[in-house]
Design an enzyme around this catalytic site. Structure first.
Site, mmCIF file in Angstrom:
data_model
loop_
_atom_site.group_PDB
_atom_site.id
_atom_site.type_symbol
_atom_site.label_atom_id
_atom_site.label_comp_id
_atom_site.label_asym_id
_atom_site.label_seq_id
_atom_site.Cartn_x
_atom_site.Cartn_y
_atom_site.Cartn_z
ATOM 1 N N ASP A 6 -1.273 7.095 -3.674
ATOM 2 C CA ASP A 6 -2.606 6.608 -3.045
ATOM 3 C C ASP A 6 -3.779 6.770 -3.713
ATOM 4 O O ASP A 6 -4.861 7.109 -3.554
ATOM 5 C CB ASP A 6 -2.823 7.691 -1.808
ATOM 6 C CG ASP A 6 -1.606 7.737 -0.955
ATOM 7 O OD1 ASP A 6 -0.914 6.828 -0.695
ATOM 8 O OD2 ASP A 6 -1.507 8.854 -0.420
ATOM 9 N N GLU A 16 -1.690 0.807 7.428
ATOM 10 C CA GLU A 16 -2.678 1.699 6.959
ATOM 11 C C GLU A 16 -3.392 1.390 5.431
ATOM 12 O O GLU A 16 -2.899 0.288 4.973
ATOM 13 C CB GLU A 16 -1.639 2.953 6.402
ATOM 14 C CG GLU A 16 -0.524 2.825 5.598
ATOM 15 C CD GLU A 16 0.428 4.101 5.502
ATOM 16 O OE1 GLU A 16 0.378 4.998 6.278
ATOM 17 O OE2 GLU A 16 1.367 3.990 4.774
#
Ligand code: FUB
Length: 363
Positions: free
Chosen positions: A58, A265
């Site tokens: 991420d 997301e």
């Protein structure tokens, strides 16, 4: 979806199931301590892992003072069984990394914030982001509280690498995961956030938390990510979070059953030539997609794919300009041979074509 893309998604899904069935006590258990990570051949991948002494994912990249800083998740081994809610993503701290120029050595600045230091947070420190304003650096991060509800916290530092001092409570009115903070030219800062399934966004559709997963029917508008402008002190929402609408080519909201295009997301916003680009993961179809708009609140119109599926189930990215070149930061699970919760961050160049569209990267 093209046949080759279908095959790729199928292989990745098989890889996910296979990896989630592996014993957490397999040889990978000791890799963080020994640095002996078996990797699959590098030539199968577009880019090499940026970091290999710990697992990272991420990657939120920002340029502060001419240096590129990366704020990733820090993946760790866990004996928590894998499930659709991502319980196996049991991260407990954040490290900050920096590069003085692209391709230079990546410096690990050590632990910048640990869950043990955050009074309200209990577990699962997922994808963070950072921002700078008036001499202070802000680290924004999601974590579950003791009730198992994801909230978004903020921590501050005078250094981009921390250590960061957390606020004692999460941002009031915050919920779900994956905060991404975008600074517009007018000095306003906006936080985009949200994630369905394990990210719990579906539990907030009635504007209060309901501990039950309810999704719209396939022919209804998909659940929207959220956006809220931040207060001048960067510590709170200046307004109630609003829906970020993602529209199809005829101006209608993407439908919940449109799994290849709807938001899942990993929101990110960048601005290129006066256009706002909202990019995000489609989750169970594994793309990083993008949509464009003319203001930070949207609506955004779906345009296409930034990044095809990577090795591993999750796909998560950031887009940043550094020394006149645009870059796409992302992760895959190359170093762990496809174990979805043990990922490594990567970077490659990103191209905006003359018409503003983004060239799709195949990782
Ligand atoms: O790293 C944990 C979660 O996996 C992130 O919050 C999601 O975006 C996905 O990458």
């Amino acid at each position: 979806m093209q046949n080759t893309q279908r095959l790729l998604v199928l292989l990745l899904t098989i890889g996910y199931i296979g990896s989630s069935c592996q014993s957490p006590n397999s040889s990978q258990t000791s890799t963080e301590e020994t640095n002996e990570i078996d990797s699959v051949p590098a030539q199968e991948f577009l880019a090499a892992p940026l970091i290999s002494h710990i697992y990272t994912a991420d990657p939120s990249a920002h340029v502060f003072n001419d240096t590129l800083y990366i704020y990733p998740s820090h993946d760790i081994e866990s004996d928590i069984p894998a499930d659709d809610l991502g319980s196996q993503f049991a991260m407990r701290d954040y490290h900050v990394f920096s590069m003085t120029e692209m391709g230079s050595e990546v410096t690990d600045h050590g632990v910048a914030l640990s869950v043990d230091e955050v009074p309200w947070a209990d577990r699962q420190m997922w994808a963070p982001d950072a921002a700078y304003r008036d001499g202070t650096y802000y680290l924004y991060f999601p974590a579950k509280d003791e009730a198992g509800i994801f909230r978004i916290g903020v921590a501050t530092s005078t250094s981009p690498t921390g250590a960061f001092a957390p606020n004692p409570a999460p941002i009031e009115g915050s919920f779900s995961i994956d905060p991404a903070v975008f600074q517009d030219n007018d000095e306003a800062y906006y936080m985009y956030f949200g994630g369905i399934w394990g990210g719990q966004l579906q539990r907030w559709e009635s504007e209060q938390y309901v501990a039950e997963d309810t999704y719209p029917a396939d022919d209804q508008p998909a659940i929207s990510p959220k956006v809220a402008r931040l207060t001048d002190n960067m510590l709170e929402f200046a307004e109630e979070p609003k829906d970020v609408m993602i529209l199809d080519e005829s101006g209608k909201p993407l439908k919940a059953g449109d799994n290849e295009r709807r938001f899942f997301e990993a929101a990110w916003v960048h601005k290129y030539q006066d256009t706002y680009y909202f990019s995000y993961s489609t989750g169970d179809t594994h793309y990083i997609a993008y949509a464009t708009g003319d203001n930070p609140y949207g609506p955004f119109t779906y345009q296409g794919v930034v990044l095809n599926p990577v090795l591993g189930w999750t796909n998560h990215h950031s887009i940043v300009e550094f020394n006149g070149q645009w870059y796409l930061f992302y992760h895959d699970a190359e170093l762990s041979n496809g174990q979805t919760h043990l990922r490594n961050i990567k970077v490659t160049e990103l191209t905006h074509r003359a018409d503003g569209s983004i060239e799709t990267t195949t990782p």
